[in-house]
Design an enzyme around this catalytic site. Sequence first.
Site, PDB file in Angstrom:
ATOM      1  CG  HIS A  21      -3.049   3.563   2.671  1.00 45.05           C
ATOM      2  ND1 HIS A  21      -3.490   3.227   1.413  1.00 45.05           N
ATOM      3  CD2 HIS A  21      -3.068   2.419   3.397  1.00 45.05           C
ATOM      4  CE1 HIS A  21      -3.763   1.932   1.382  1.00 45.05           C
ATOM      5  NE2 HIS A  21      -3.522   1.424   2.567  1.00 45.05           N
ATOM      6  CB  CYS A  40      -0.944  -0.002   1.196  1.00 43.50           C
ATOM      7  SG  CYS A  40      -2.032  -1.420   1.236  1.00 43.50           S
ATOM      8  CG  ASN A  73      -6.350  -0.835   1.695  1.00 41.80           C
ATOM      9  OD1 ASN A  73      -5.731  -0.329   0.759  1.00 41.80           O
ATOM     10  ND2 ASN A  73      -5.750  -1.344   2.759  1.00 41.80           N
TER      11      ASN A  73
HETATM   12  N1  COA Z   1     -18.162  -8.749  10.101  1.00 42.05           N
HETATM   13  C1  COA Z   1     -18.587  -9.090  11.338  1.00 42.05           C
HETATM   14  N2  COA Z   1     -17.760  -9.485  12.307  1.00 42.05           N
HETATM   15  C2  COA Z   1     -16.440  -9.543  12.013  1.00 42.05           C
HETATM   16  C3  COA Z   1     -15.939  -9.220  10.749  1.00 42.05           C
HETATM   17  C4  COA Z   1     -16.855  -8.808   9.776  1.00 42.05           C
HETATM   18  N3  COA Z   1     -16.489  -8.452   8.531  1.00 42.05           N
HETATM   19  N4  COA Z   1     -14.609  -9.380  10.765  1.00 42.05           N
HETATM   20  C5  COA Z   1     -14.264  -9.779  12.001  1.00 42.05           C
HETATM   21  N5  COA Z   1     -15.382  -9.903  12.759  1.00 42.05           N
HETATM   22  C6  COA Z   1     -15.498 -10.299  14.142  1.00 42.05           C
HETATM   23  C7  COA Z   1     -14.328 -11.125  14.586  1.00 42.05           C
HETATM   24  O1  COA Z   1     -14.557 -12.490  14.287  1.00 42.05           O
HETATM   25  C8  COA Z   1     -14.326 -10.869  16.080  1.00 42.05           C
HETATM   26  O2  COA Z   1     -15.293 -11.695  16.656  1.00 42.05           O
HETATM   27  P1  COA Z   1     -15.029 -12.394  18.089  1.00 42.05           P
HETATM   28  O3  COA Z   1     -14.816 -11.277  19.054  1.00 42.05           O
HETATM   29  O4  COA Z   1     -16.289 -13.146  18.316  1.00 42.05           O
HETATM   30  O5  COA Z   1     -13.832 -13.244  17.886  1.00 42.05           O
HETATM   31  C9  COA Z   1     -14.831  -9.440  16.212  1.00 42.05           C
HETATM   32  O6  COA Z   1     -15.467  -9.134  14.954  1.00 42.05           O
HETATM   33  C10 COA Z   1     -13.759  -8.424  16.521  1.00 42.05           C
HETATM   34  O7  COA Z   1     -12.723  -8.579  15.609  1.00 42.05           O
HETATM   35  P2  COA Z   1     -11.439  -7.670  15.701  1.00 42.05           P
HETATM   36  O8  COA Z   1     -10.447  -8.138  14.714  1.00 42.05           O
HETATM   37  O9  COA Z   1     -10.989  -7.600  17.096  1.00 42.05           O
HETATM   38  O10 COA Z   1     -12.055  -6.239  15.285  1.00 42.05           O
HETATM   39  P3  COA Z   1     -11.331  -4.845  15.263  1.00 42.05           P
HETATM   40  O11 COA Z   1     -12.120  -3.872  16.016  1.00 42.05           O
HETATM   41  O12 COA Z   1      -9.869  -4.938  15.545  1.00 42.05           O
HETATM   42  O13 COA Z   1     -11.469  -4.446  13.714  1.00 42.05           O
HETATM   43  C11 COA Z   1     -10.278  -4.414  11.633  1.00 42.05           C
HETATM   44  C12 COA Z   1     -10.921  -5.257  12.721  1.00 42.05           C
HETATM   45  C13 COA Z   1      -9.668  -5.325  10.595  1.00 42.05           C
HETATM   46  C14 COA Z   1     -11.343  -3.550  10.988  1.00 42.05           C
HETATM   47  C15 COA Z   1      -9.207  -3.515  12.283  1.00 42.05           C
HETATM   48  O14 COA Z   1      -8.357  -4.285  13.086  1.00 42.05           O
HETATM   49  C16 COA Z   1      -8.408  -2.787  11.257  1.00 42.05           C
HETATM   50  O15 COA Z   1      -8.904  -1.977  10.517  1.00 42.05           O
HETATM   51  N6  COA Z   1      -7.083  -3.017  11.199  1.00 42.05           N
HETATM   52  C17 COA Z   1      -6.236  -2.391  10.242  1.00 42.05           C
HETATM   53  C18 COA Z   1      -6.447  -2.999   8.897  1.00 42.05           C
HETATM   54  C19 COA Z   1      -5.723  -2.265   7.818  1.00 42.05           C
HETATM   55  O16 COA Z   1      -5.682  -1.085   7.816  1.00 42.05           O
HETATM   56  N7  COA Z   1      -5.142  -3.012   6.889  1.00 42.05           N
HETATM   57  C20 COA Z   1      -4.482  -2.527   5.742  1.00 42.05           C
HETATM   58  C21 COA Z   1      -3.259  -1.772   6.080  1.00 42.05           C
HETATM   59  S1  COA Z   1      -2.445  -1.337   4.606  1.00 42.05           S
END
Ligand code: COA
Length: 320
Positions: free
Chosen positions: A247, A113, A277
Amino acid sequence: MNYSRILGTGSYLPKKMVTNDELSKTVDTTDEWIATRTGIRARYVSNQEETSSYMGYHASLRAVEAAGLSVNDIDMIIVATTTPDKGLPNTACLLQERLGVTHIPAFDITAACAGFLYALSIADQYLRGGIIKTILVVGVDVLTAVTNWEDRSTCVLFGDGAGAVVLQVTDKPGILSTHLHADGRQKDSLTIPTWLPGQRKDDEPAYIHMDGRAVFRFAVKALGQVVEEALAANNMPQSAIDWLIPHQANLRIITALAEKLKLPLDKVVVTVDRHANTSAASVPMALDEAVRDGRIQRGQTLLLEAIGGGFVWGAALIIY
Ligand code: COA
């Protein structure tokens, strides 16, 4: 003194848009979950024809036109992509052939990215050095092709697209500085673990894997540091920034950075809600949108930043 100036910008989005509601019909998720966690409401998904070179071609034509140049004025092509059309040749050669300028150097760089920031920085060195006059820089990715559509933790996050800029050497301030970083110790946080077919066990598909929380934490810290580094290198206060072009991975990461810079969100170009993204395409697509709708004006100060799997990250301070 030589500078690189952005003469023109262009972008391309695939024809097909997929909303969160549509996605929630095939995977266990909801619009509410995705929008609250990421700010994403929709993404564009390319078809078979809309490869990186195809999308890059259409973005490039728009950038060249906006620059008031012809494709024959381009002296070099740099394409940032993690999703090339083929193993060989590189996407820049395929783009060069599509553009019909088969006499100039053309190469890809892979920095996930942050690829556009890396490519911009390389182009800036050539232009400042007076070696080359005009460079086409393209950021393009088809991350949906390496997305596991059954994995709700990743498939909601990504989309496809292309952004391009035409840069030319000038004696007036343009790109003030670029700042690049990498930390290979974070190699497992965001990865496509297998790539070449021969490396795959039992034909395991090459899909994105991500430790979302680790990426989130690292991104907020690293981006905060690199934008401070860019401002300090130019002895510039935060208040000098007219536009932050971040980004587009997650609205929460963008908001955290805007708060750190004490920038109101209406000084931040946001496309993540509609584009999700798009990896190397996200910054040049956001730039193009804000240039074309008249928000970004000549003479304004732009701060660009991006981070991607590696980790690799960077920033650029630019007088547009
Ligand atoms: N829909 C519903 N539930 C979802 C889901 C979705 N699309 N994806 C994950 N979950 C669930 C998980 O299974 C988890 O359930 P559990 O608590 O029962 O195990 C719960 O939601 C929480 O997941 P978690 O990963 O802790 O959520 P979060 O608040 O950290 O958000 C992201 C997840 C991916 C949105 C966040 O971590 C993020 O944006 N990270 C950066 C990603 C990024 O920028 N990547 C590219 C960089 S170049």
